[in-house]
Design a protein around this motif. Structure first.
Motif, PDB file in Angstrom:
ATOM      1  N   ILE A  21      38.317  22.549  44.648  1.00 53.91           N
ATOM      2  CA  ILE A  21      39.611  22.806  45.287  1.00 53.91           C
ATOM      3  C   ILE A  21      40.714  22.871  44.241  1.00 53.91           C
ATOM      4  CG2 ILE A  21      41.374  21.790  46.804  1.00 53.91           C
ATOM      5  CD1 ILE A  21      39.014  20.765  48.546  1.00 53.91           C
ATOM      6  N   LEU A  22      40.706  21.964  43.282  1.00 58.59           N
ATOM      7  CA  LEU A  22      41.716  21.977  42.220  1.00 58.59           C
ATOM      8  C   LEU A  22      41.622  23.259  41.391  1.00 58.59           C
ATOM      9  CD1 LEU A  22      41.578  18.265  41.033  1.00 58.59           C
ATOM     10  CD2 LEU A  22      43.380  19.362  42.374  1.00 58.59           C
ATOM     11  N   ASP A  23      40.419  23.696  41.090  1.00 61.78           N
ATOM     12  CA  ASP A  23      40.232  24.948  40.347  1.00 61.78           C
ATOM     13  C   ASP A  23      40.764  26.130  41.145  1.00 61.78           C
ATOM     14  OD1 ASP A  23      39.039  23.506  38.318  1.00 61.78           O
ATOM     15  OD2 ASP A  23      36.983  24.037  38.881  1.00 61.78           O
ATOM     16  N   PHE A  24      40.500  26.138  42.447  1.00 63.34           N
ATOM     17  CA  PHE A  24      40.971  27.209  43.319  1.00 63.34           C
ATOM     18  C   PHE A  24      42.498  27.229  43.372  1.00 63.34           C
ATOM     19  CE2 PHE A  24      41.954  28.821  47.665  1.00 63.34           C
ATOM     20  CZ  PHE A  24      41.507  30.122  47.473  1.00 63.34           C
ATOM     21  N   MET A  25      43.108  26.061  43.454  1.00 59.64           N
ATOM     22  CA  MET A  25      44.573  25.979  43.476  1.00 59.64           C
ATOM     23  C   MET A  25      45.167  26.480  42.161  1.00 59.64           C
ATOM     24  SD  MET A  25      45.004  22.314  45.436  1.00 59.64           S
ATOM     25  CE  MET A  25      46.716  22.119  45.027  1.00 59.64           C
ATOM     26  N   ARG A  26      44.531  26.150  41.056  1.00 55.67           N
ATOM     27  CA  ARG A  26      44.986  26.615  39.745  1.00 55.67           C
ATOM     28  C   ARG A  26      44.891  28.144  39.672  1.00 55.67           C
ATOM     29  NH1 ARG A  26      41.565  23.981  36.918  1.00 55.67           N
ATOM     30  NH2 ARG A  26      42.669  22.025  37.169  1.00 55.67           N
ATOM     31  N   GLU A  27      43.815  28.684  40.194  1.00 57.86           N
ATOM     32  CA  GLU A  27      43.631  30.137  40.233  1.00 57.86           C
ATOM     33  C   GLU A  27      44.739  30.805  41.041  1.00 57.86           C
ATOM     34  OE1 GLU A  27      39.967  32.466  41.694  1.00 57.86           O
ATOM     35  OE2 GLU A  27      39.152  30.716  40.632  1.00 57.86           O
ATOM     36  N   ILE A  28      45.051  30.231  42.194  1.00 61.60           N
ATOM     37  CA  ILE A  28      46.107  30.773  43.044  1.00 61.60           C
ATOM     38  C   ILE A  28      47.450  30.714  42.321  1.00 61.60           C
ATOM     39  CG2 ILE A  28      47.455  30.347  45.146  1.00 61.60           C
ATOM     40  CD1 ILE A  28      44.817  29.566  46.512  1.00 61.60           C
ATOM     41  N   ASP A  29      47.746  29.612  41.662  1.00 60.80           N
ATOM     42  CA  ASP A  29      49.006  29.485  40.928  1.00 60.80           C
ATOM     43  C   ASP A  29      49.109  30.522  39.813  1.00 60.80           C
ATOM     44  OD1 ASP A  29      49.968  27.433  42.508  1.00 60.80           O
ATOM     45  OD2 ASP A  29      49.375  25.836  41.119  1.00 60.80           O
ATOM     46  N   GLU A  30      48.017  30.761  39.103  1.00 60.87           N
ATOM     47  CA  GLU A  30      48.024  31.768  38.042  1.00 60.87           C
ATOM     48  C   GLU A  30      48.265  33.160  38.611  1.00 60.87           C
ATOM     49  OE1 GLU A  30      44.386  31.354  35.825  1.00 60.87           O
ATOM     50  OE2 GLU A  30      44.885  29.314  35.203  1.00 60.87           O
ATOM     51  N   LYS A  31      47.606  33.470  39.723  1.00 60.56           N
ATOM     52  CA  LYS A  31      47.774  34.770  40.367  1.00 60.56           C
ATOM     53  C   LYS A  31      49.208  34.933  40.871  1.00 60.56           C
ATOM     54  CE  LYS A  31      45.072  38.123  41.686  1.00 60.56           C
ATOM     55  NZ  LYS A  31      44.519  39.072  40.750  1.00 60.56           N
ATOM     56  N   LYS A  32      49.751  33.858  41.454  1.00 55.45           N
ATOM     57  CA  LYS A  32      51.124  33.881  41.967  1.00 55.45           C
ATOM     58  C   LYS A  32      52.100  34.172  40.826  1.00 55.45           C
ATOM     59  CE  LYS A  32      53.006  29.922  43.090  1.00 55.45           C
ATOM     60  NZ  LYS A  32      53.404  28.677  43.765  1.00 55.45           N
ATOM     61  N   LYS A  33      51.903  33.515  39.692  1.00 54.82           N
ATOM     62  CA  LYS A  33      52.785  33.731  38.540  1.00 54.82           C
ATOM     63  C   LYS A  33      52.647  35.162  38.028  1.00 54.82           C
ATOM     64  CE  LYS A  33      53.811  32.114  33.883  1.00 54.82           C
ATOM     65  NZ  LYS A  33      53.432  31.203  32.792  1.00 54.82           N
ATOM     66  N   GLU A  34      51.421  35.649  37.959  1.00 56.72           N
ATOM     67  CA  GLU A  34      51.176  37.014  37.484  1.00 56.72           C
ATOM     68  C   GLU A  34      51.892  38.039  38.365  1.00 56.72           C
ATOM     69  OE1 GLU A  34      47.394  39.936  37.799  1.00 56.72           O
ATOM     70  OE2 GLU A  34      47.001  38.004  36.832  1.00 56.72           O
ATOM     71  N   VAL A  35      51.767  37.887  39.678  1.00 58.56           N
ATOM     72  CA  VAL A  35      52.407  38.815  40.618  1.00 58.56           C
ATOM     73  C   VAL A  35      53.927  38.694  40.527  1.00 58.56           C
ATOM     74  CG1 VAL A  35      52.747  39.335  43.071  1.00 58.56           C
ATOM     75  CG2 VAL A  35      50.444  38.949  42.190  1.00 58.56           C
TER      76      VAL A  35
END
Length: 84
Positions: A21-35
């Motif tokens: 779950i923590l890895d998934f949240m980190r992935e989402i945060d990275e994608k959010k920043k990229e967008v």
């Protein structure tokens, strides 16, 4: 020993699920920043172009206060109308 093994197995499974779950949240945060950065850059470019059309010879740009972590800073507008 059987109960210990069962509880240990449940614990290990929970720890693994937590990490997933923590890895998934980190992935989402990275994608959010990229967008966000991609959208900000496009918006900034259009802002500069429109400002130049409204004030021929003038320049303007949008600047993030915290480029490394844009969600923890604000936005500044730098504008210099023609002749100023």
């Amino acid at each position: 020993m059987g109960r210990y093994s069962s509880e240990k197995s449940k614990y290990d499974k929970l720890v693994a699920e937590k990490q997933a779950i923590l890895d998934f949240m980190r992935e989402i945060d990275e994608k959010k920043k990229e967008v966000f950065i991609r959208t900000f850059n496009e918006l900034s470019q259009h802002f500069s172009e429109i400002f130049g059309e409204l004030s021929p010879g003038g320049v303007a740009r949008l600047v993030l206060e915290n480029e490394e972590n844009p969600f923890e800073g604000g936005l500044e507008i730098e504008a210099k109308p023609a002749g100023k």
